[in-house]
Design a protein around this motif. Structure first.
Motif, PDB file in Angstrom:
ATOM      1  N   GLY A   1       0.827  -1.205   0.000  1.00 46.03           N
ATOM      2  CA  GLY A   1       0.000   0.000   0.000  1.00 46.03           C
ATOM      3  C   GLY A   1       0.859   1.252   0.000  1.00 46.03           C
TER       4      GLY A   1
ATOM      5  N   SER B   1       1.209   3.688  -3.417  1.00 49.85           N
ATOM      6  CA  SER B   1       0.654   4.712  -4.301  1.00 49.85           C
ATOM      7  C   SER B   1      -0.780   5.072  -3.935  1.00 49.85           C
ATOM      8  CB  SER B   1       0.689   4.244  -5.754  1.00 49.85           C
ATOM      9  OG  SER B   1       2.014   4.126  -6.218  1.00 49.85           O
ATOM     10  N   GLU B   2      -1.111   6.328  -4.176  1.00 50.51           N
ATOM     11  CA  GLU B   2      -2.467   6.833  -4.006  1.00 50.51           C
ATOM     12  C   GLU B   2      -2.858   7.616  -5.258  1.00 50.51           C
ATOM     13  OE1 GLU B   2      -2.758   9.089  -0.419  1.00 50.51           O
ATOM     14  OE2 GLU B   2      -2.013   7.460   0.863  1.00 50.51           O
TER      15      GLU B   2
ATOM     16  N   LEU C   1       1.431  11.459   0.039  1.00 50.78           N
ATOM     17  CA  LEU C   1       0.330  10.575   0.398  1.00 50.78           C
ATOM     18  C   LEU C   1      -0.510  11.173   1.523  1.00 50.78           C
ATOM     19  CD1 LEU C   1       0.857   8.760   3.270  1.00 50.78           C
ATOM     20  CD2 LEU C   1       2.697   7.888   1.851  1.00 50.78           C
ATOM     21  N   LYS C   2      -1.811  10.860   1.501  1.00 50.90           N
ATOM     22  CA  LYS C   2      -2.764  11.455   2.439  1.00 50.90           C
ATOM     23  C   LYS C   2      -3.514  10.439   3.286  1.00 50.90           C
ATOM     24  CE  LYS C   2      -3.683  15.781  -0.052  1.00 50.90           C
ATOM     25  NZ  LYS C   2      -2.501  15.710  -0.911  1.00 50.90           N
ATOM     26  N   THR C   3      -3.385   9.146   3.011  1.00 49.68           N
ATOM     27  CA  THR C   3      -4.075   8.157   3.835  1.00 49.68           C
ATOM     28  C   THR C   3      -3.660   8.345   5.292  1.00 49.68           C
ATOM     29  OG1 THR C   3      -4.268   6.557   2.042  1.00 49.68           O
ATOM     30  CG2 THR C   3      -4.376   5.693   4.285  1.00 49.68           C
TER      31      THR C   3
ATOM     32  N   GLY D   1      -8.668   6.655   3.936  1.00 58.99           N
ATOM     33  CA  GLY D   1      -7.964   7.037   2.711  1.00 58.99           C
ATOM     34  C   GLY D   1      -8.072   5.926   1.681  1.00 58.99           C
ATOM     35  N   SER D   2      -7.191   5.943   0.683  1.00 57.49           N
ATOM     36  CA  SER D   2      -7.213   4.898  -0.345  1.00 57.49           C
ATOM     37  C   SER D   2      -5.824   4.709  -0.939  1.00 57.49           C
ATOM     38  CB  SER D   2      -8.209   5.224  -1.464  1.00 57.49           C
ATOM     39  OG  SER D   2      -7.740   6.274  -2.279  1.00 57.49           O
ATOM     40  N   LYS D   3      -5.610   3.518  -1.471  1.00 62.39           N
ATOM     41  CA  LYS D   3      -4.400   3.157  -2.192  1.00 62.39           C
ATOM     42  C   LYS D   3      -4.796   2.646  -3.570  1.00 62.39           C
ATOM     43  CE  LYS D   3      -1.616   4.017   1.264  1.00 62.39           C
ATOM     44  NZ  LYS D   3      -0.520   5.022   1.185  1.00 62.39           N
TER      45      LYS D   3
ATOM     46  N   THR E   1      -2.755  -1.423  -6.472  1.00 61.28           N
ATOM     47  CA  THR E   1      -2.329  -2.374  -5.443  1.00 61.28           C
ATOM     48  C   THR E   1      -2.336  -3.788  -6.025  1.00 61.28           C
ATOM     49  OG1 THR E   1      -3.477  -0.910  -3.893  1.00 61.28           O
ATOM     50  CG2 THR E   1      -2.635  -2.992  -3.037  1.00 61.28           C
TER      51      THR E   1
ATOM     52  N   CYS F   1       1.776  -0.948   4.572  1.00 61.31           N
ATOM     53  CA  CYS F   1       1.148   0.284   4.109  1.00 61.31           C
ATOM     54  C   CYS F   1       1.852   1.510   4.676  1.00 61.31           C
ATOM     55  CB  CYS F   1      -0.316   0.274   4.560  1.00 61.31           C
ATOM     56  SG  CYS F   1      -1.339   1.585   3.872  1.00 61.31           S
TER      57      CYS F   1
ATOM     58  N   GLN G   1      -7.810  -0.934  -6.513  1.00 55.19           N
ATOM     59  CA  GLN G   1      -7.829   0.222  -5.628  1.00 55.19           C
ATOM     60  C   GLN G   1      -8.439  -0.233  -4.306  1.00 55.19           C
ATOM     61  OE1 GLN G   1      -9.535   3.859  -7.125  1.00 55.19           O
ATOM     62  NE2 GLN G   1      -8.841   5.050  -5.368  1.00 55.19           N
TER      63      GLN G   1
END
Length: 393
Positions: A127, A129-130, A140-142, A155-157, A160, A171, A213
């Motif tokens: 985990g 890339s976003e 990244l913001k997760t 958040g999200s990735k 994957t 992650c 995703q």
């Protein structure tokens, strides 16, 4: 290219070659030659067979199940594995997470996860890339917000790989928003069956589903799953990426790919004669071989540094850049040699199915090779910094 190995290394090479010849299933060989995607059960069975022989975690220290090989023996092993058209078949747990846990994990984390990685009882995805943080990973913001003994993840990735197969994810999450953005990142282990995790498939241009995703909505993860210190995630990520980029270079597999390409060019007929006799094609193959020789010499320099106790550094960026360029060149030559047989609607027959059934999908997906694992532009920035710092030799 002739490389001088010691008598002990030559004996080791004969042992490895004989084992792969005797133990690699024909069904896997066909998939490797034609570039087909292996399924999870095939990878698990192959990984366990290697582990039974003690030859799976070749880069791990002996105390954690590694075979205790020298860097030269590891190179020979990979060379013979690829020459036998045996798959890599290694999960991300083996290639990437294992070395990270050995370097940064707690004794409890090592005891819990390393044996399960070796037996493929856990399947790990990455985990990183976003949607708004790929090559600029530090953006990244997760978020992982502290709440008692847990972190709460939102958040999200994206991109994957094998998340739909995974039992766990390693992650990168943001645990702080002060100071440099790299300083607020932490490295967390997440079980994929936790409430609040949603996986959506991404079917790539080769028609395969290996990308996804992943969305996190109020996912609770215990703080004991933190690897290293809070805020140390960026340093851990860089350490992991050196192992990923070195493996992405794929020297041994490109050598095997080139050998298979030559064999196909000898069988394929064009204008009433073997395609290998076409001067233009021979020149292209020769140029690819020269680039591959240069890549292999670069790999030897990394091996020499590793033998001297130095972990892979910026050299891994050079390997990754050069290696993926060679892979793309070889995939282009596959399509050129296949000609009309490369098109998916063509009635290919036995020869086409054997050699070229997946030439076009492999070519299409290889376009991503210079992007995943850090784009070419990122790798060149890494190398430029090394040169400016006087790190060139």
């Amino acid at each position: 290219m002739d490389i001088d190995f010691s008598p002990q290394d030559l004996e080791f090479q004969r042992e490895v070659r004989a084992w792969f010849q005797a133990n690699t299933p024909e069904s896997l060989k066909r998939k490797v030659i034609t570039g087909q995607m292996l399924q999870k059960d095939e990878i698990v069975q192959w990984q366990r067979k290697l582990d039974d022989r003690g030859w799976l975690v070749t880069g791990w220290p002996k105390e954690y199940g590694g075979p205790g090989w020298t860097p030269t023996q590891r190179y020979i092993f990979d060379l013979e594995r690829a020459a036998a058209n045996a798959p890599v078949g290694l999960s991300m747990g083996v290639i990437m997470l294992g070395p990270v846990l050995i370097a940064f994990g707690t004794p409890e984390q090592k005891a819990q996860y390393l044996p399960r990685i070796r037996r493929c009882e856990d399947w790990w995805c990455q985990g990183y890339s976003e949607p708004g943080a790929g090559s600029d990973l530090a953006s990244l913001k997760t978020a992982a917000v502290s709440d008692g003994d847990d972190y709460v993840i939102n958040g999200s990735k994206i991109w994957t790989t094998y998340a739909h197969w995974a039992t766990h994810m390693f992650c990168l999450v943001r645990t702080a928003n002060t100071g440099k953005k790299q300083e607020g990142i932490s490295f967390l282990l997440i079980e994929m069956d936790r409430p609040g995790i949603e996986i959506r498939p991404i079917v790539s241009i080769d028609g395969e589903h290996h990308l996804n995703q992943v969305f996190f909505t109020d996912v609770r993860v215990p703080k004991r799953n933190l690897v290293g210190r809070e805020g140390q995630g960026w340093d851990i990520a860089k350490y992991l990426l050196t192992h990923e980029r070195t493996s992405i270079a794929g020297v041994a597999d490109s050598k095997a790919h080139l050998a298979n390409l030559r064999a196909a060019a000898s069988e394929r007929r064009s204008g009433g004669r073997p395609a290998i006799e076409d001067p233009a094609l021979r020149l292209k193959i020769a140029r690819a071989e020269i680039d591959l020789m240069a890549l292999e010499y670069t790999n030897f320099r990394v091996l020499a540094a590793t033998a001297a106790g130095k972990a892979p550094g910026p050299e891994s960026s050079l390997l990754k850049t050069m290696g993926t360029a060679v892979q793309q060149t070889l995939s282009e030559l596959d399509v050129e040699l296949a000609a009309e047989l490369a098109w998916p609607w063509h009635e290919q027959g036995e020869f086409g199915q054997g050699r070229f059934a997946h030439a076009m999908p492999r070519y299409c997906f290889s376009r991503a090779a210079t992007i995943y694992g850090g784009s070419d532009e990122v790798q060149k920035n890494v190398l430029a910094k090394m040169l400016l710092a006087g790190g060139a030799h």
